[in-house]
Design an enzyme around this catalytic site. Structure first.
Site, PDB file in Angstrom:
ATOM      1  N   ASP A   2       0.823  -1.207   0.000  1.00 32.68           N
ATOM      2  CA  ASP A   2       0.000   0.000   0.000  1.00 32.68           C
ATOM      3  C   ASP A   2       0.864   1.267   0.000  1.00 32.68           C
ATOM      4  OD1 ASP A   2      -2.334   1.360  -0.078  1.00 32.68           O
ATOM      5  OD2 ASP A   2      -2.780   1.173   2.054  1.00 32.68           O
ATOM      6  N   GLY A   3       0.365   2.282  -0.685  1.00 28.40           N
ATOM      7  CA  GLY A   3       1.007   3.598  -0.647  1.00 28.40           C
ATOM      8  C   GLY A   3       1.715   3.983  -1.933  1.00 28.40           C
ATOM      9  N   ARG A   6       0.239   7.341  -3.234  1.00 29.07           N
ATOM     10  CA  ARG A   6       0.656   8.514  -2.449  1.00 29.07           C
ATOM     11  C   ARG A   6       2.151   8.789  -2.621  1.00 29.07           C
ATOM     12  NH1 ARG A   6      -1.996   6.297   2.780  1.00 29.07           N
ATOM     13  NH2 ARG A   6      -2.183   4.534   1.349  1.00 29.07           N
ATOM     14  N   HIS A  19       3.389   2.745  -8.850  1.00 30.23           N
ATOM     15  CA  HIS A  19       3.264   1.288  -8.974  1.00 30.23           C
ATOM     16  C   HIS A  19       4.544   0.692  -9.571  1.00 30.23           C
ATOM     17  CE1 HIS A  19      -0.790   1.443  -7.629  1.00 30.23           C
ATOM     18  NE2 HIS A  19      -1.269   2.050  -8.695  1.00 30.23           N
ATOM     19  N   LEU A 113      12.137 -19.628  -1.125  1.00 30.64           N
ATOM     20  CA  LEU A 113      11.009 -18.764  -0.727  1.00 30.64           C
ATOM     21  C   LEU A 113       9.847 -18.989  -1.681  1.00 30.64           C
ATOM     22  CD1 LEU A 113       9.835 -16.160   0.788  1.00 30.64           C
ATOM     23  CD2 LEU A 113      10.824 -14.844  -1.093  1.00 30.64           C
ATOM     24  N   ARG A 170       1.583  -4.011   7.166  1.00 27.79           N
ATOM     25  CA  ARG A 170       0.790  -3.107   6.331  1.00 27.79           C
ATOM     26  C   ARG A 170       1.560  -1.798   6.211  1.00 27.79           C
ATOM     27  NH1 ARG A 170      -5.274  -2.318   4.512  1.00 27.79           N
ATOM     28  NH2 ARG A 170      -4.730  -0.618   3.136  1.00 27.79           N
ATOM     29  N   SER A 178      -8.663  -4.658   4.795  1.00 29.00           N
ATOM     30  CA  SER A 178      -8.999  -4.526   3.375  1.00 29.00           C
ATOM     31  C   SER A 178      -9.264  -5.876   2.692  1.00 29.00           C
ATOM     32  CB  SER A 178      -7.893  -3.761   2.631  1.00 29.00           C
ATOM     33  OG  SER A 178      -7.721  -2.487   3.193  1.00 29.00           O
TER      34      SER A 178
HETATM   35  C1  FPP Z   1      -1.523  -0.278  -3.560  1.00 30.45           C
HETATM   36  O1  FPP Z   1      -1.184   1.093  -3.564  1.00 30.45           O
HETATM   37  C2  FPP Z   1      -0.957  -0.968  -4.719  1.00 30.45           C
HETATM   38  C3  FPP Z   1      -1.707  -1.581  -5.680  1.00 30.45           C
HETATM   39  C4  FPP Z   1      -3.180  -1.608  -5.638  1.00 30.45           C
HETATM   40  C5  FPP Z   1      -1.074  -2.218  -6.862  1.00 30.45           C
HETATM   41  C6  FPP Z   1       0.175  -3.026  -6.614  1.00 30.45           C
HETATM   42  C7  FPP Z   1       0.549  -3.667  -7.889  1.00 30.45           C
HETATM   43  C8  FPP Z   1       1.722  -3.541  -8.537  1.00 30.45           C
HETATM   44  C9  FPP Z   1       2.887  -2.821  -7.979  1.00 30.45           C
HETATM   45  C10 FPP Z   1       1.805  -4.109  -9.925  1.00 30.45           C
HETATM   46  C11 FPP Z   1       2.880  -5.071 -10.133  1.00 30.45           C
HETATM   47  C12 FPP Z   1       2.633  -6.309  -9.422  1.00 30.45           C
HETATM   48  C13 FPP Z   1       3.596  -7.009  -8.833  1.00 30.45           C
HETATM   49  C14 FPP Z   1       3.246  -8.190  -8.053  1.00 30.45           C
HETATM   50  C15 FPP Z   1       5.009  -6.635  -8.915  1.00 30.45           C
HETATM   51  P1  FPP Z   1      -2.315   2.212  -3.778  1.00 30.45           P
HETATM   52  O2  FPP Z   1      -2.466   2.461  -5.234  1.00 30.45           O
HETATM   53  O3  FPP Z   1      -3.579   1.780  -3.095  1.00 30.45           O
HETATM   54  O4  FPP Z   1      -1.659   3.427  -3.059  1.00 30.45           O
HETATM   55  P2  FPP Z   1      -2.426   4.671  -2.417  1.00 30.45           P
HETATM   56  O5  FPP Z   1      -3.309   4.117  -1.326  1.00 30.45           O
HETATM   57  O6  FPP Z   1      -1.315   5.510  -1.902  1.00 30.45           O
HETATM   58  O7  FPP Z   1      -3.199   5.334  -3.525  1.00 30.45           O
END
Ligand code: FPP
Length: 222
Positions: A2-3, A6, A19, A113, A170, A178
């Site tokens: 998460d994050g 942001r 991402h 792992l 988290r 969540s």
């Molecule tokens: C959460 O942050 C992140 C996600 C919903 C996407 C995570 C997925 C990837 C990084 C894609 C690649 C996948 C892998 C397994 C390498 P958020 O968007 O909710 O952040 P925010 O709460 O700050 O907006």
């Protein structure tokens, strides 16, 4: 993880850049897991609710996932990482599904792992799927409803072949589950850090594990 959004916003960057950085952070974290002797790591990458995000972000995530799998395969082989998934991956775009199957097959014999990606995952859907499987077995006569135990549910979860998590980390300071592993986290230790996922490094993982070792786990006993 998460994050990511942001992290990008704080730098005036588009969310997908966050991402991208989040995906790049998986390598050091898995390396540190291997170094620390962690045998299972689950990353919550995409929930069933994440489809509500703008189409551009969702399709960008699947492209990122495909790129990640291609780029990381040599490192996974070198580090003994076995890739698995949980969630309704059959609903993912074809290309992402193919790359996932290829990586899962290529890494199947790796031992250090197990990296489990939760993709199109929801704990409530997982529990509903388990309930449906139990109901079908009861209807066919394979299962007597009087004998339904927690094990009957456990054995029908997507995670049936993995141990329950010991530690839930988290990132980004949110104090909620969540829709993640509601059953499996019953006795997990929680560690919440304000750091955004792209900033959560090896040192932070070591700190989380050190904190975990200080916890007294009673599993309902005294
Ligand atoms: C959460 O942050 C992140 C996600 C919903 C996407 C995570 C997925 C990837 C990084 C894609 C690649 C996948 C892998 C397994 C390498 P958020 O968007 O909710 O952040 P925010 O709460 O700050 O907006």
């Amino acid at each position: 993880m998460d994050g990511n959004g942001r992290w990008a916003r704080h730098r005036g960057l588009p969310r997908l850049k966050g991402h991208e950085q989040g995906a790049a952070n998986v390598r050091p974290i898995t390396e540190e897991c291997v170094a620390q002797g962690v045998e299972f790591l689950t990353l919550y990458a995409f929930s069933t609710e994440n489809w509500k995000r703008p189409g551009e972000e969702v399709s960008g995530l699947w492209i990122l996932l495909g790129n990640f799998l291609e780029l990381e395969l040599p490192t996974m082989m070198k580090n003994g990482i076995r890739l698995r998934t949980i969630g309704h991956t059959h609903e993912l775009p074809e290309e992402a599904r193919q790359k996932l199957s290829a990586t899962i097959a290529a890494t199947a014999e790796n031992k250090a792992l197990t990296l489990i990606l939760a993709l199109n995952y929801s704990s409530r859907t997982e529990l509903a799927d388990a309930a449906r499987s139990i109901a079908e077995d009861a209807r066919s006569g394979a299962l007597d409803p009087a004998t339904i135990t927690p094990d009957a549910i456990q054995s029908r979860l997507y995670t049936s072949e993995y141990p329950d998590p010991d530690l839930l980390i988290r990132t980004s300071g949110e104090m909620r589950l969540s829709n993640f592993m509601l059953w499996q986290l019953s006795y997990a230790e929680f560690y919440i850090t304000p750091k955004f996922w792209p900033d959560f490094g090896k040192q932070d993982l070591r700190a989380a594990i050190a904190e975990f070792h200080k916890r007294e786990r009673r599993f309902g006993g005294i």
